[in-house]
Write an enzyme that holds these catalytic residues in place. Structure first.
Site, short mmCIF file in Angstrom:
data_model
loop_
_atom_site.label_atom_id
_atom_site.label_comp_id
_atom_site.label_asym_id
_atom_site.label_seq_id
_atom_site.Cartn_x
_atom_site.Cartn_y
_atom_site.Cartn_z
N ASP A 180 0.84 -1.18 0.00
CA ASP A 180 0.00 -0.10 -0.07
C ASP A 180 0.87 1.28 0.05
O ASP A 180 2.12 1.39 0.53
CB ASP A 180 -0.89 -0.06 1.37
CG ASP A 180 -2.43 -0.67 1.25
OD1 ASP A 180 -2.49 -0.92 -0.21
OD2 ASP A 180 -2.98 -0.40 2.07
N LYS A 218 -3.10 3.43 -3.14
CA LYS A 218 -4.23 3.85 -3.11
C LYS A 218 -4.55 5.20 -2.17
O LYS A 218 -4.33 4.82 -1.06
CB LYS A 218 -5.52 2.74 -2.91
CG LYS A 218 -5.64 1.93 -3.85
CD LYS A 218 -6.74 0.75 -3.40
CE LYS A 218 -8.07 1.49 -3.97
NZ LYS A 218 -8.28 1.51 -5.47
N MET A 252 -9.90 9.35 7.02
CA MET A 252 -10.28 10.02 5.77
C MET A 252 -11.18 11.23 5.76
O MET A 252 -11.86 11.30 4.95
CB MET A 252 -10.54 8.96 4.89
CG MET A 252 -9.57 7.76 4.65
SD MET A 252 -10.11 6.64 3.60
CE MET A 252 -10.90 5.70 5.01
#
Length: 256
Positions: A38, A60, A177
């Site tokens: 990641d 991502k 997020m």
């Protein structure tokens, strides 16, 4: 069902500090023949892989060009079918907003047995680095982990209801997020929580470049904008944040 001769392990790399890896995670990384890494996994953690390990970066990150999830799953399945010892190295914990559940479902549907190794999630590591708890008998009876970024096409989080529940049940909110949507989240949470509710934003939890700002719910978005805090960050909202100040951290000031 596939006749896969390889193996697949989803490994939580933790928040970034390589010393926060579990021993089981370290052993899996060292035994991998292929690592799918990641974007948020540090180079120091990838360095634990054997020199012969093939490292594939499949990052991502919101707002940036990312590897499509379906393509990642296809690559993982192909590698297992080729007999590789696959490790999917994911920041934090694979099952805390890491799409680990989606990958396990896809691989198991193809007949691949998947092992999952937990990692310390950033929401825990960040607040712990500031010497404050997520729960405390006097301030919080529980904790809710939330994402501030819903899957496209899905209903967004009912922040009004979340705020009321957090207030009534004395819960800490940990929001991943959520920086880009902080203004909306703040406004919606204030339908159930007072503007004076303590909050902290923690960027790059556990890493040498960790930064944080202690504020209140009413000043959450303004603090993020003023201090230039950006992803990857977590926001922690609730009375437990008072512990940051109690441990000698100055409120409303950015700490580096």
């Amino acid at each position: 069902m596939t006749n896969a001769s390889g193996t697949c392990t989803l490994v939580g790399a933790g928040p970034g500090d390589p010393e926060l890896l579990t021993l089981k995670a370290l052993k899996a990384i060292q035994s991998a023949t292929v690592l799918f890494v990641d974007d948020l996994v540090s180079d120091a953690i990838v360095a634990y892989a054997a020199p012969t390990t093939r490292v594939v970066y499949v990052g991502k990150r919101g707002g940036c060009k990312s590897t499509p999830q379906a393509f990642i799953e296809k690559l993982m399945l192909q590698a297992v079918q080729e007999g590789e010892h696959v490790v999917r190295l994911k920041g934090g914990d694979p099952f805390i907003f890491g799409r680990g559940g989606e990958e396990v479902e896809h691989l198991r549907a193809a007949g691949v047995k998947v092992q999952v190794i937990n990692g310390i999630t950033a929401g825990l590591a960040g607040i712990t680095a500031l010497d404050a708890p997520l729960t405390h008998r006097d301030h919080a009876h529980g904790v809710i982990f939330l994402t501030g970024h819903s899957k496209p096409g899905r209903d967004s989080t009912d922040w009004h209801q979340i705020a009321q529940t957090a207030r009534d049940a004395k819960l800490t909110l940990v929001i991943y997020m959520g920086v880009s949507g902080a203004e909306r989240i703040q406004a919606d949470l204030m339908h159930g929580l007072p503007a004076s509710t303590p909050a902290v934003i923690i960027q790059n939890a556990s890493l040498p470049q960790q930064r944080h700002a202690v504020t209140t719910l009413g000043d959450l978005h303004a603090t993020i904008a003023r201090e230039g805090l950006a992803s990857p960050s977590v926001m922690v909202i609730g009375d437990v944040v008072r512990g940051v100040a109690a441990m000698g951290q100055e409120p409303l000031r950015l700490q580096a």
